[in-house]
Scaffold this motif. Structure first.
Motif, PDB file in Angstrom:
ATOM      1  N   ILE A 267      51.867 -12.396  23.089  1.00 20.41           N
ATOM      2  CA  ILE A 267      51.632 -13.528  23.701  1.00 20.41           C
ATOM      3  C   ILE A 267      52.754 -14.269  24.509  1.00 20.41           C
ATOM      4  O   ILE A 267      52.638 -14.521  25.841  1.00 20.41           O
ATOM      5  CB  ILE A 267      50.754 -14.696  23.200  1.00 20.41           C
ATOM      6  CG1 ILE A 267      49.346 -13.933  22.614  1.00 20.41           C
ATOM      7  CG2 ILE A 267      50.514 -15.946  23.950  1.00 20.41           C
ATOM      8  CD1 ILE A 267      48.240 -13.558  23.598  1.00 20.41           C
ATOM      9  N   THR A 268      53.872 -14.512  23.859  1.00 19.27           N
ATOM     10  CA  THR A 268      54.807 -15.235  24.285  1.00 19.27           C
ATOM     11  C   THR A 268      56.102 -14.415  24.820  1.00 19.27           C
ATOM     12  O   THR A 268      56.934 -15.056  25.427  1.00 19.27           O
ATOM     13  CB  THR A 268      55.055 -16.367  23.317  1.00 19.27           C
ATOM     14  OG1 THR A 268      55.966 -15.489  22.128  1.00 19.27           O
ATOM     15  CG2 THR A 268      54.259 -17.288  22.766  1.00 19.27           C
TER      16      THR A 268
ATOM     17  N   HIS B  69      45.340 -18.307  22.885  1.00 18.55           N
ATOM     18  CA  HIS B  69      45.605 -17.010  22.958  1.00 18.55           C
ATOM     19  C   HIS B  69      46.444 -16.227  21.507  1.00 18.55           C
ATOM     20  O   HIS B  69      45.998 -15.257  21.030  1.00 18.55           O
ATOM     21  CB  HIS B  69      46.384 -16.540  24.191  1.00 18.55           C
ATOM     22  CG  HIS B  69      45.515 -16.519  25.311  1.00 18.55           C
ATOM     23  ND1 HIS B  69      44.529 -15.936  25.716  1.00 18.55           N
ATOM     24  CD2 HIS B  69      45.637 -17.617  26.319  1.00 18.55           C
ATOM     25  CE1 HIS B  69      43.935 -16.074  26.922  1.00 18.55           C
ATOM     26  NE2 HIS B  69      44.759 -17.120  27.164  1.00 18.55           N
ATOM     27  N   ALA B  70      47.405 -17.266  21.140  1.00 19.27           N
ATOM     28  CA  ALA B  70      48.181 -16.621  20.002  1.00 19.27           C
ATOM     29  C   ALA B  70      47.337 -16.570  18.771  1.00 19.27           C
ATOM     30  O   ALA B  70      47.324 -15.657  18.071  1.00 19.27           O
ATOM     31  CB  ALA B  70      49.201 -17.662  19.655  1.00 19.27           C
TER      32      ALA B  70
ATOM     33  N   PRO C  51      51.137 -25.526  29.489  1.00 20.97           N
ATOM     34  CA  PRO C  51      50.459 -24.068  28.681  1.00 20.97           C
ATOM     35  C   PRO C  51      50.237 -24.346  27.379  1.00 20.97           C
ATOM     36  O   PRO C  51      49.732 -23.158  26.680  1.00 20.97           O
ATOM     37  CB  PRO C  51      51.357 -22.941  29.071  1.00 20.97           C
ATOM     38  CG  PRO C  51      52.706 -23.465  28.962  1.00 20.97           C
ATOM     39  CD  PRO C  51      52.511 -24.906  29.463  1.00 20.97           C
ATOM     40  N   THR C  52      50.473 -25.296  26.656  1.00 25.57           N
ATOM     41  CA  THR C  52      50.288 -25.283  25.402  1.00 25.57           C
ATOM     42  C   THR C  52      48.988 -24.980  24.704  1.00 25.57           C
ATOM     43  O   THR C  52      48.892 -23.901  23.661  1.00 25.57           O
ATOM     44  CB  THR C  52      50.499 -26.920  24.557  1.00 25.57           C
ATOM     45  OG1 THR C  52      51.950 -27.215  25.381  1.00 25.57           O
ATOM     46  CG2 THR C  52      50.556 -26.815  23.290  1.00 25.57           C
TER      47      THR C  52
ATOM     48  N   GLU D   7      46.544 -23.428  26.352  1.00 20.85           N
ATOM     49  CA  GLU D   7      46.083 -21.626  26.545  1.00 20.85           C
ATOM     50  C   GLU D   7      47.002 -21.116  25.628  1.00 20.85           C
ATOM     51  O   GLU D   7      46.557 -19.942  25.151  1.00 20.85           O
ATOM     52  CB  GLU D   7      46.451 -21.529  27.851  1.00 20.85           C
ATOM     53  CG  GLU D   7      46.140 -19.968  28.459  1.00 20.85           C
ATOM     54  CD  GLU D   7      46.373 -19.895  29.862  1.00 20.85           C
ATOM     55  OE1 GLU D   7      46.529 -18.657  30.140  1.00 20.85           O
ATOM     56  OE2 GLU D   7      46.507 -20.596  30.617  1.00 20.85           O
ATOM     57  N   VAL D   8      48.323 -21.177  25.548  1.00 25.51           N
ATOM     58  CA  VAL D   8      49.051 -20.326  24.781  1.00 25.51           C
ATOM     59  C   VAL D   8      48.627 -20.463  23.247  1.00 25.51           C
ATOM     60  O   VAL D   8      48.684 -19.264  22.493  1.00 25.51           O
ATOM     61  CB  VAL D   8      50.593 -20.587  24.691  1.00 25.51           C
ATOM     62  CG1 VAL D   8      51.479 -19.729  23.658  1.00 25.51           C
ATOM     63  CG2 VAL D   8      51.088 -20.341  26.263  1.00 25.51           C
TER      64      VAL D   8
ATOM     65  N   GLN E  23      58.995 -26.694  28.772  1.00 25.93           N
ATOM     66  CA  GLN E  23      59.918 -25.432  28.504  1.00 25.93           C
ATOM     67  C   GLN E  23      61.096 -25.427  29.344  1.00 25.93           C
ATOM     68  O   GLN E  23      62.174 -24.630  28.793  1.00 25.93           O
ATOM     69  CB  GLN E  23      59.084 -23.998  29.115  1.00 25.93           C
ATOM     70  CG  GLN E  23      57.697 -23.930  28.339  1.00 25.93           C
ATOM     71  CD  GLN E  23      56.975 -22.791  28.829  1.00 25.93           C
ATOM     72  OE1 GLN E  23      57.179 -21.898  29.059  1.00 25.93           O
ATOM     73  NE2 GLN E  23      55.713 -23.114  28.788  1.00 25.93           N
TER      74      GLN E  23
END
Length: 117
Positions: free
Chosen positions: A25-26, A104-105, A97-98, A100-101, A64
């Motif tokens: 993901i990241t 997904h994670a 994106p916190t 969303e990430v 970020q």
């Protein structure tokens, strides 16, 4: 009354199994092991009681941009130090994106474990 929880210790094999899902993901360079982190979490107690391996991770929620050129844990620690933690009334993660990430994670990590069940 004073309550405490023992340190949370990630299961080595479970971490090795979960890490690639998070890196998917990241990106491989974005998943780091910060070493021991102070704080109070009871997830280790819950994992022990359930007889389940523990893999506890922290999801960054800061802008970020300042982290883009950090090359060491010391640099990252210095950047993180002034940021309010999730228990602070000043905690304000960057929504995108916190979320969303994070979703997904968590989904990919869960699928990694569920696929082999």
């Amino acid at each position: 009354m004073v309550e405490s929880s023992p340190a949370v210790v990630n299961d080595e094999h479970a971490t090795a199994r979960t890490r690639p899902a998070l890196e998917g993901i990241t990106g491989a360079g974005r998943v780091i092991d910060p070493g021991p982190v102070t704080g109070s979490e009871d997830v280790g107690v819950l994992a022990s009681a359930a007889g389940a391996p523990c893999v506890f991770w922290l999801l960054g929620g800061a802008d970020q941009t300042p982290f883009a050129h950090a090359t060491s844990m010391d640099e990252i620690r210095n950047l993180v130090a002034p940021i309010p933690s999730n228990h602070s009334p000043r905690y304000a993660p960057v929504i995108d994106p916190t979320i969303e990430v994070g979703v997904h994670a968590l989904t990919r990590a869960a699928r990694t474990w569920l696929a082999e069940s």
